[in-house]
Design an enzyme around this catalytic site. Structure first.
Site, PDB file in Angstrom:
ATOM      1  N   THR A 138      -2.404   5.758   7.358  1.00  0.00           N
ATOM      2  CA  THR A 138      -3.713   4.548   8.496  1.00  0.00           C
ATOM      3  C   THR A 138      -4.749   4.656   8.984  1.00  0.00           C
ATOM      4  O   THR A 138      -4.423   5.932   9.645  1.00  0.00           O
ATOM      5  CB  THR A 138      -2.442   3.937   8.468  1.00  0.00           C
ATOM      6  N   ALA A 142      -8.470   1.257   7.097  1.00  0.00           N
ATOM      7  CA  ALA A 142      -7.234   1.360   5.924  1.00  0.00           C
ATOM      8  C   ALA A 142      -6.388   1.716   6.082  1.00  0.00           C
ATOM      9  O   ALA A 142      -5.408   2.282   6.803  1.00  0.00           O
ATOM     10  CB  ALA A 142      -8.078   2.867   5.298  1.00  0.00           C
ATOM     11  N   GLY A 143      -5.369   0.490   6.113  1.00  0.00           N
ATOM     12  CA  GLY A 143      -4.163   0.085   6.296  1.00  0.00           C
ATOM     13  C   GLY A 143      -3.947  -0.389   4.410  1.00  0.00           C
ATOM     14  O   GLY A 143      -3.517   1.177   4.221  1.00  0.00           O
ATOM     15  N   ARG A 260      10.500   2.054   0.975  1.00  0.00           N
ATOM     16  CA  ARG A 260      10.779   1.058   0.965  1.00  0.00           C
ATOM     17  C   ARG A 260      12.108   0.334   0.620  1.00  0.00           C
ATOM     18  O   ARG A 260      12.345  -0.008   1.791  1.00  0.00           O
ATOM     19  CB  ARG A 260       9.960  -0.077  -0.530  1.00  0.00           C
ATOM     20  N   GLY A 351      18.427 -21.287  22.119  1.00  0.00           N
ATOM     21  CA  GLY A 351      17.690 -22.502  22.764  1.00  0.00           C
ATOM     22  C   GLY A 351      16.945 -21.578  24.129  1.00  0.00           C
ATOM     23  O   GLY A 351      16.398 -19.883  23.701  1.00  0.00           O
ATOM     24  N   GLU A 375       5.263   0.694   6.037  1.00  0.00           N
ATOM     25  CA  GLU A 375       5.029   1.149   4.503  1.00  0.00           C
ATOM     26  C   GLU A 375       4.706   0.286   3.618  1.00  0.00           C
ATOM     27  O   GLU A 375       5.593  -0.543   2.573  1.00  0.00           O
ATOM     28  CB  GLU A 375       6.492   2.119   4.331  1.00  0.00           C
ATOM     29  N   GLY A 376       3.747  -0.664   3.511  1.00  0.00           N
ATOM     30  CA  GLY A 376       3.183  -1.596   2.682  1.00  0.00           C
ATOM     31  C   GLY A 376       3.694  -2.911   2.585  1.00  0.00           C
ATOM     32  O   GLY A 376       5.038  -3.596   3.311  1.00  0.00           O
ATOM     33  N   THR A 377       2.396  -4.403   3.235  1.00  0.00           N
ATOM     34  CA  THR A 377       3.130  -5.049   3.778  1.00  0.00           C
ATOM     35  C   THR A 377       3.711  -6.071   2.206  1.00  0.00           C
ATOM     36  O   THR A 377       3.950  -5.472   1.723  1.00  0.00           O
ATOM     37  CB  THR A 377       1.559  -5.929   4.110  1.00  0.00           C
ATOM     38  N   GLN A 379       3.126  -8.731   1.480  1.00  0.00           N
ATOM     39  CA  GLN A 379       1.654  -9.023  -0.386  1.00  0.00           C
ATOM     40  C   GLN A 379       1.688  -8.527  -0.547  1.00  0.00           C
ATOM     41  O   GLN A 379       1.565  -8.316  -1.718  1.00  0.00           O
ATOM     42  CB  GLN A 379       0.655  -9.761   0.809  1.00  0.00           C
TER      43      GLN A 379
HETATM   44  C1  LIG Z   1       4.940  -0.113  13.781  1.00  0.00           C
HETATM   45  C2  LIG Z   1       4.086   0.132  13.265  1.00  0.00           C
HETATM   46  C3  LIG Z   1       3.803   1.940  12.579  1.00  0.00           C
HETATM   47  C4  LIG Z   1       3.682   2.545  11.937  1.00  0.00           C
HETATM   48  N1  LIG Z   1       3.872   3.705  10.941  1.00  0.00           N
HETATM   49  C5  LIG Z   1       2.781   4.384  10.527  1.00  0.00           C
HETATM   50  C6  LIG Z   1       2.829   5.618  10.571  1.00  0.00           C
HETATM   51  O1  LIG Z   1       3.528   6.023  10.805  1.00  0.00           O
HETATM   52  N2  LIG Z   1       2.036   6.460   9.449  1.00  0.00           N
HETATM   53  C7  LIG Z   1       0.707   5.779   8.753  1.00  0.00           C
HETATM   54  O2  LIG Z   1       0.406   5.946   8.110  1.00  0.00           O
HETATM   55  N3  LIG Z   1       0.595   4.065   8.683  1.00  0.00           N
HETATM   56  C8  LIG Z   1       1.408   3.578   9.952  1.00  0.00           C
HETATM   57  N4  LIG Z   1       1.331   2.611  10.304  1.00  0.00           N
HETATM   58  C9  LIG Z   1       0.344   1.497   9.476  1.00  0.00           C
HETATM   59  C10 LIG Z   1       0.337   0.609   8.444  1.00  0.00           C
HETATM   60  O3  LIG Z   1       1.445   0.961   7.147  1.00  0.00           O
HETATM   61  C11 LIG Z   1       0.053  -0.703   7.984  1.00  0.00           C
HETATM   62  O4  LIG Z   1      -0.163  -0.808   9.304  1.00  0.00           O
HETATM   63  C12 LIG Z   1       0.050  -1.570   7.217  1.00  0.00           C
HETATM   64  O5  LIG Z   1      -0.220  -0.500   6.321  1.00  0.00           O
HETATM   65  C13 LIG Z   1      -0.897  -2.736   6.889  1.00  0.00           C
HETATM   66  O6  LIG Z   1      -2.105  -2.083   7.398  1.00  0.00           O
HETATM   67  P1  LIG Z   1      -3.016  -3.073   8.317  1.00  0.00           P
HETATM   68  O7  LIG Z   1      -2.271  -2.783   9.308  1.00  0.00           O
HETATM   69  O8  LIG Z   1      -4.807  -2.009   9.233  1.00  0.00           O
HETATM   70  O9  LIG Z   1      -3.422  -4.582   7.541  1.00  0.00           O
HETATM   71  P2  LIG Z   1      -4.424  -4.713   6.431  1.00  0.00           P
HETATM   72  O10 LIG Z   1      -4.266  -3.908   5.092  1.00  0.00           O
HETATM   73  O11 LIG Z   1      -5.806  -4.663   7.755  1.00  0.00           O
HETATM   74  O12 LIG Z   1      -4.321  -5.851   5.801  1.00  0.00           O
HETATM   75  C14 LIG Z   1      -3.814  -7.128   7.093  1.00  0.00           C
HETATM   76  C15 LIG Z   1      -3.339  -8.624   6.136  1.00  0.00           C
HETATM   77  O13 LIG Z   1      -3.457  -8.711   5.172  1.00  0.00           O
HETATM   78  C16 LIG Z   1      -3.031  -8.461   3.789  1.00  0.00           C
HETATM   79  N5  LIG Z   1      -3.985  -7.921   2.485  1.00  0.00           N
HETATM   80  C17 LIG Z   1      -3.792  -6.524   2.698  1.00  0.00           C
HETATM   81  N6  LIG Z   1      -4.365  -6.634   1.150  1.00  0.00           N
HETATM   82  C18 LIG Z   1      -4.277  -7.543   0.662  1.00  0.00           C
HETATM   83  C19 LIG Z   1      -4.020  -7.899  -0.736  1.00  0.00           C
HETATM   84  N7  LIG Z   1      -4.518  -6.572  -1.324  1.00  0.00           N
HETATM   85  N8  LIG Z   1      -3.681  -8.873  -1.137  1.00  0.00           N
HETATM   86  C20 LIG Z   1      -3.077  -9.188  -0.725  1.00  0.00           C
HETATM   87  N9  LIG Z   1      -3.167  -9.947   1.195  1.00  0.00           N
HETATM   88  C21 LIG Z   1      -3.021  -7.934   1.204  1.00  0.00           C
HETATM   89  C22 LIG Z   1      -1.847  -7.150   4.361  1.00  0.00           C
HETATM   90  O14 LIG Z   1      -0.255  -8.193   3.837  1.00  0.00           O
HETATM   91  C23 LIG Z   1      -1.656  -8.290   5.375  1.00  0.00           C
HETATM   92  O15 LIG Z   1      -1.654  -9.428   5.750  1.00  0.00           O
HETATM   93  C24 LIG Z   1       2.448   1.781  11.316  1.00  0.00           C
HETATM   94  C25 LIG Z   1       2.381   0.748  11.157  1.00  0.00           C
HETATM   95  C26 LIG Z   1       2.505  -0.422  12.257  1.00  0.00           C
HETATM   96  C27 LIG Z   1       2.728  -2.104  12.856  1.00  0.00           C
END
Ligand SMILES: Cc1cc2nc3c(=O)[nH]c(=O)nc-3n(C[C@H](O)[C@H](O)[C@H](O)COP(=O)(O)OP(=O)(O)OC[C@H]3O[C@@H](n4cnc5c(N)ncnc54)[C@H](O)[C@@H]3O)c2cc1C
Length: 394
Positions: A138, A142-143, A260, A351, A375-377, A379
């Site tokens: 991440t 780029a998430g 997952r 409560g 690991e993939g939200t 959505q």
């Molecule tokens: C506690 C924690 C630990 C983590 N550990 C790691 C780690 O060890 N290594 C690593 O590489 N990363 C790690 N991450 C990062 C995590 O993988 C990302 O936060 C996650 O992939 C989401 O990316 P983003 O936060 O940039 O959100 P975004 O990608 O910006 O998404 C924002 C919102 O938009 C929605 N969205 C985005 N694209 C779409 C689509 N095509 N269709 C519908 N909805 C969409 C998402 O579901 C989300 O609700 C960690 C995150 C957290 C919170």
């Protein structure tokens, strides 16, 4: 389907329960109260090493006899999920903080050269101290869209030079090495991605900043930068042969696919802890004969059972070597939602006690949220399922 486990595995589960009750829960509560990750020199980590935890699944250099291998017999996916659930019941944040090669290990086992396994997994065979490794995908921009990463890798003679920034990477600042995903050419999308080993102390690797989190405080989620960070040519995962190979993105995604059902098991463990705490609270306050309380407790138990069955089915399919993409995504999407629902129901039941912020269910409520993000939200899981189930286009 048979989710049965044998006596030896049952014993491991009992052992995990004992460690959870006597150590993990306390360490997790301490980290939450102090609002910081468990320090590297905490006695808990020394205990982990002494117990033989934090070891690699790699069997060691060729020629090493299987009986020399420490760390117990190999485990199937179902037992790994049951153990994961048990650990998460006591504290999911502590489980991630535990030493070991963790997230990138699967990639190294699948793609690493023998020399890379020996160099990077070798120290985890019988670690002399707590050791960590991490996987950095991440970036601030780029998430979910992992194909959009901007960290670059440029060949310079016998080295690679990496430039970029990563964020929210678990255990990054304490890792012996970081497996960093980078692109050889940002204009070429996913096919230009490769992974590189970056060892701690490499000049140019720095700017470590531990992020604030609402929950899961026991482990660090860290941002860092790579500035003209020079690593050996053979630090490219898979060796130089991988330079022309276009599977670097797929391999990284495989790590997340395999993870997952683990996140699903984490979610079920968090939810189970909330259910037990809710029951204890209801008993203590003589609330069990109230319809509103019984209704909530029934909903918590029912949702958890559903999530658990999905999670174990995803693991069972993996054990049968059968495809489980849909089930892995479904288990993660459903269980993460269930963990949020169940902890929220627990909060309703408490409560004003929940609003005080010092009850375990309140901590679990904060811990549960990240299950839907990592690991993939949720959505993104639904996008994957839609593609697989009804062949919706990307
Ligand atoms: C506690 C924690 C630990 C983590 N550990 C790691 C780690 O060890 N290594 C690593 O590489 N990363 C790690 N991450 C990062 C995590 O993988 C990302 O936060 C996650 O992939 C989401 O990316 P983003 O936060 O940039 O959100 P975004 O990608 O910006 O998404 C924002 C919102 O938009 C929605 N969205 C985005 N694209 C779409 C689509 N095509 N269709 C519908 N909805 C969409 C998402 O579901 C989300 O609700 C960690 C995150 C957290 C919170």
């Amino acid at each position: 389907m048979d989710f049965g486990i044998d006596a030896a595995m049952r014993e491991r589960l009992e052992e995990a329960r004992h460690i959870g009750r006597t150590e993990v829960r306390q360490v997790g509560l301490e980290a939450d109260r102090l609002g910081r990750p468990i320090p590297v020199d905490h006695p808990y980590f020394k205990d982990c090493v002494a117990r033989g935890e934090g070891r690699t699944r790699w069997s060691g250099p060729k020629g090493r006899k299987p009986e020399d291998r420490k760390g117990g017999p190999p485990m199937n996916a179902v037992i790994i999920l049951l153990l994961t659930e048990e650990y998460s019941y006591w504290d999911r944040g502590v489980m991630v903080a535990n030493p070991g090669p963790n997230l990138p290990e699967g990639n190294v086992l699948a793609m690493g050269t023998e020399e890379q396994k020996e160099r990077f997994l070798g120290p985890f065979l019988e670690p002399d101290r707590p050791r960590w490794a991490c996987f950095g995908m991440t970036e601030p921009g780029a998430g979910s869209d992992a194909a959009a990463i901007k960290t670059t890798a440029r060949k310079d003679g016998k080295h690679w030079i990496l430039n970029g920034a990563k964020c929210f990477i678990g255990n990054a600042s304490r890792s012996d090495w970081l497996l960093v995903q980078a692109t050889l050419d940002p204009s070429k999308g996913r096919e230009a991605q490769r992974a590189f080993f970056v060892e701690r102390g490499t000049p140019g690797l720095g700017g470590f900043k531990i992020e604030k989190k609402m929950g899961l405080k026991a482990y660090e989620s860290t941002s860092f930068t790579l500035q003209d960070c020079r690593v050996r040519a053979d630090n490219l995962l898979g060796g130089e042969a991988r330079y022309e190979h276009k599977a670097g993105f797929k391999t990284a995604m495989r790590t997340f696919n395999a993870g997952r059902p683990i996140i699903a098991a984490n979610s079920v463990g968090i939810g189970r802890a909330a259910l037990d705490e809710a029951l204890a609270f209801a008993r203590e306050h003589d609330l069990l004969d109230r319809a509103r309380v019984r209704d909530r407790i029934e909903a918590m138990a029912r949702k958890l059972r559903m999530a658990r069955l999905l999670c174990l089915r995803a693991g069972w399919l993996a054990d049968q070597q059968r495809p489980n993409i849909v089930e892995a995504s479904m288990s993660k999407a459903v269980a993460a939602t269930v963990a949020q629902d169940v902890t929220a129901l627990g909060m309703e039941l408490l409560g004003t006690v929940g609003a005080r912020g010092d009850h375990l269910i309140e901590k679990l409520y904060r811990d549960a949220k990240a299950m839907d993000i990592v690991e993939g939200t949720g959505q993104i899981q639904r996008v994957i399922m839609a593609r697989q189930l009804v062949q919706l286009p990307r």
